[in-house]
Design a protein around this motif. Structure first.
Motif, PDB file in Angstrom:
ATOM      1  N   MET A 243     -73.145  42.605  16.204  1.00 44.95           N
ATOM      2  CA  MET A 243     -71.930  41.802  16.090  1.00 44.95           C
ATOM      3  C   MET A 243     -71.162  42.201  14.833  1.00 44.95           C
ATOM      4  N   LYS A 244     -69.852  42.109  14.926  1.00 46.12           N
ATOM      5  CA  LYS A 244     -68.982  42.369  13.790  1.00 46.12           C
ATOM      6  C   LYS A 244     -68.339  41.045  13.376  1.00 46.12           C
ATOM      7  N   LEU A 245     -68.645  40.603  12.173  1.00 45.42           N
ATOM      8  CA  LEU A 245     -68.151  39.324  11.679  1.00 45.42           C
ATOM      9  C   LEU A 245     -67.160  39.546  10.545  1.00 45.42           C
ATOM     10  N   ILE A 246     -66.130  38.723  10.515  1.00 48.84           N
ATOM     11  CA  ILE A 246     -65.059  38.912   9.537  1.00 48.84           C
ATOM     12  C   ILE A 246     -64.680  37.591   8.884  1.00 48.84           C
ATOM     13  N   THR A 247     -64.102  37.723   7.703  1.00 45.47           N
ATOM     14  CA  THR A 247     -63.382  36.651   7.027  1.00 45.47           C
ATOM     15  C   THR A 247     -61.910  37.049   7.066  1.00 45.47           C
ATOM     16  N   TYR A 248     -61.029  36.088   7.411  1.00 44.08           N
ATOM     17  CA  TYR A 248     -59.637  36.481   7.621  1.00 44.08           C
ATOM     18  C   TYR A 248     -58.694  35.301   7.444  1.00 44.08           C
ATOM     19  N   LEU A 249     -57.419  35.637   7.401  1.00 44.77           N
ATOM     20  CA  LEU A 249     -56.342  34.641   7.378  1.00 44.77           C
ATOM     21  C   LEU A 249     -55.575  34.696   8.688  1.00 44.77           C
ATOM     22  N   TYR A 250     -55.273  33.519   9.223  1.00 45.11           N
ATOM     23  CA  TYR A 250     -54.341  33.426  10.344  1.00 45.11           C
ATOM     24  C   TYR A 250     -53.320  32.362   9.987  1.00 45.11           C
ATOM     25  N   LYS A 251     -52.062  32.776   9.840  1.00 49.14           N
ATOM     26  CA  LYS A 251     -50.989  31.880   9.420  1.00 49.14           C
ATOM     27  C   LYS A 251     -51.384  31.106   8.163  1.00 49.14           C
ATOM     28  N   ASN A 252     -51.899  31.867   7.199  1.00 45.11           N
ATOM     29  CA  ASN A 252     -52.284  31.358   5.884  1.00 45.11           C
ATOM     30  C   ASN A 252     -53.472  30.401   5.911  1.00 45.11           C
ATOM     31  N   GLU A 253     -54.161  30.299   7.040  1.00 45.49           N
ATOM     32  CA  GLU A 253     -55.369  29.483   7.120  1.00 45.49           C
ATOM     33  C   GLU A 253     -56.587  30.400   7.078  1.00 45.49           C
ATOM     34  N   LYS A 254     -57.508  30.101   6.167  1.00 49.57           N
ATOM     35  CA  LYS A 254     -58.686  30.933   6.018  1.00 49.57           C
ATOM     36  C   LYS A 254     -59.697  30.608   7.110  1.00 49.57           C
ATOM     37  N   LYS A 255     -60.216  31.642   7.778  1.00 52.48           N
ATOM     38  CA  LYS A 255     -61.122  31.460   8.898  1.00 52.48           C
ATOM     39  C   LYS A 255     -62.222  32.520   8.852  1.00 52.48           C
ATOM     40  N   PHE A 256     -63.200  32.380   9.754  1.00 52.18           N
ATOM     41  CA  PHE A 256     -64.176  33.448   9.969  1.00 52.18           C
ATOM     42  C   PHE A 256     -64.348  33.617  11.469  1.00 52.18           C
ATOM     43  N   GLY A 257     -64.683  34.846  11.870  1.00 55.03           N
ATOM     44  CA  GLY A 257     -64.704  35.103  13.299  1.00 55.03           C
ATOM     45  C   GLY A 257     -65.549  36.301  13.683  1.00 55.03           C
ATOM     46  N   LEU A 258     -65.528  36.549  14.987  1.00 52.80           N
ATOM     47  CA  LEU A 258     -66.289  37.612  15.626  1.00 52.80           C
ATOM     48  C   LEU A 258     -65.307  38.604  16.231  1.00 52.80           C
ATOM     49  N   VAL A 259     -65.456  39.882  15.910  1.00 55.13           N
ATOM     50  CA  VAL A 259     -64.583  40.918  16.448  1.00 55.13           C
ATOM     51  C   VAL A 259     -65.185  41.438  17.748  1.00 55.13           C
ATOM     52  N   SER A 260     -64.403  41.346  18.821  1.00 51.41           N
ATOM     53  CA  SER A 260     -64.814  41.902  20.105  1.00 51.41           C
ATOM     54  C   SER A 260     -63.940  43.106  20.418  1.00 51.41           C
ATOM     55  N   GLU A 261     -64.151  43.714  21.580  1.00 48.17           N
ATOM     56  CA  GLU A 261     -63.346  44.877  21.954  1.00 48.17           C
ATOM     57  C   GLU A 261     -61.876  44.506  22.114  1.00 48.17           C
ATOM     58  N   ASN A 262     -61.604  43.257  22.458  1.00 50.01           N
ATOM     59  CA  ASN A 262     -60.231  42.858  22.786  1.00 50.01           C
ATOM     60  C   ASN A 262     -59.549  42.027  21.720  1.00 50.01           C
ATOM     61  N   GLY A 263     -60.274  41.667  20.673  1.00 46.14           N
ATOM     62  CA  GLY A 263     -59.634  40.860  19.647  1.00 46.14           C
ATOM     63  C   GLY A 263     -60.630  40.098  18.811  1.00 46.14           C
ATOM     64  N   VAL A 264     -60.207  38.942  18.331  1.00 45.39           N
ATOM     65  CA  VAL A 264     -61.004  38.150  17.406  1.00 45.39           C
ATOM     66  C   VAL A 264     -61.304  36.789  18.032  1.00 45.39           C
TER      67      VAL A 264
END
Length: 280
Positions: free
Chosen positions: A1-22
């Motif tokens: 699994m590929k796990l990330i820390t990221y911002l979406y519209k200035n909101e801090k989140k964490f997620g899983l990267v798949s072949e099609n997106g987050v």
């Protein structure tokens, strides 16, 4: 699994990267951030979301350093023999360890900044490991049990500040010089002891290339050594060392310039890319 820390519209989140997106994990797993998810031993719960429809395209989010707030960032110095030789250092019985502060970190695609105080910003492509659980005096044979996953690091070094004295700290901690990303590849994706290949490219030109079987001190040895003098905690980062080929030891020296692009690629993990900009 590929796990990330990221911002979406200035909101801090964490997620899983798949072949099609987050896949956004923020509302699906009761953790404050990726570090906290690891602390709570919830990595296995992520697997149930691997086939979920993505919430965002990767282009819609802004990546942040994989672990933004590690308790400790350990860095292994001169841990490949070709780098030891080019720096004219002796073989040591124990690893050379220094520390980087979290405030110096940037993410994939963020600019590495050449500070106004120096024109000697150098690249150091490295493999990073993230610790999965608390441990002290960890035996080498148990070390892989303490790994949550693997990532890529560019330990950007301001060489003149690094060499002001025998202590390297200042040159290793300028702001926006420690690139960490793009994601954490969980331990189940990489076999214990599997040989990984690292390559650093400056504007497309290969500057460094090595395999992890050339490490002077292996990943288990680094974990065991660091855990001798302090308690490792979930989310701690160990940056395992850079191969030969750094810019400062080339003839003539090659330091990064405004407008450059630096890439570090590691097999089974991916590519960490950063533009280089002059600090204003």
């Amino acid at each position: 699994m590929k796990l990330i820390t990221y911002l979406y519209k200035n909101e801090k989140k964490f997620g899983l990267v798949s072949e099609n997106g987050v896949v956004d994990l923020t509302a699906k797993i009761p953790a404050k951030d990726l570090k906290n998810l690891i602390e709570l031993n919830l990595l296995d719960r992520v697997k149930q979301f691997k086939n979920d429809q993505p919430d965002y395209k990767i282009e819609e989010i802004k990546l942040l350093p994989v672990i933004e707030n590690p308790d400790k960032i350990f860095c292994a110095g001169v841990n490949y023999d070709d780098h030891r030789l080019e720096t004219n250092r002796d073989v040591t019985a124990n690893p050379t360890i220094f520390f980087r502060v979290a405030q110096s970190q940037i993410a994939h695609n963020d600019p590495m900044l050449i500070p106004i105080e120096s024109d000697r910003l150098d690249f150091e492509g490295e493999i990073a490991i993230v610790i999965s659980k608390e441990g002290r005096r960890i035996p080498e044979e148990d070390a892989y049990d303490y790994i949550a996953g693997y990532s890529i690091y560019n330990d950007g070094s301001v060489r003149d500040y690094q060499l002001h004295t025998s202590q390297w700290g200042p040159g290793k901690n300028f702001e926006a010089t420690g690139a960490f990303g793009p994601w954490l590849v969980t331990k189940d994706e990489i076999a214990d002891g599997e040989v990984l290949t690292l390559e650093t490219r400056l504007n497309g030109q290969v500057m460094q290339k090595a395999d992890t079987n050339l490490l002077l001190f292996s990943i288990p040895e680094l974990i065991a050594y660091c855990s001798t003098f302090t308690t490792l905690k979930a989310g701690d980062v160990i940056v395992t060392g850079t191969p030969g080929g750094v810019g400062a030891k080339r003839k003539p020296p090659v330091f990064m310039k405004d407008g450059d692009k630096i890439e570090v690629e590691v097999s089974k993990i991916g590519i960490l890319t950063n533009p280089v900009k002059q600090e204003i």
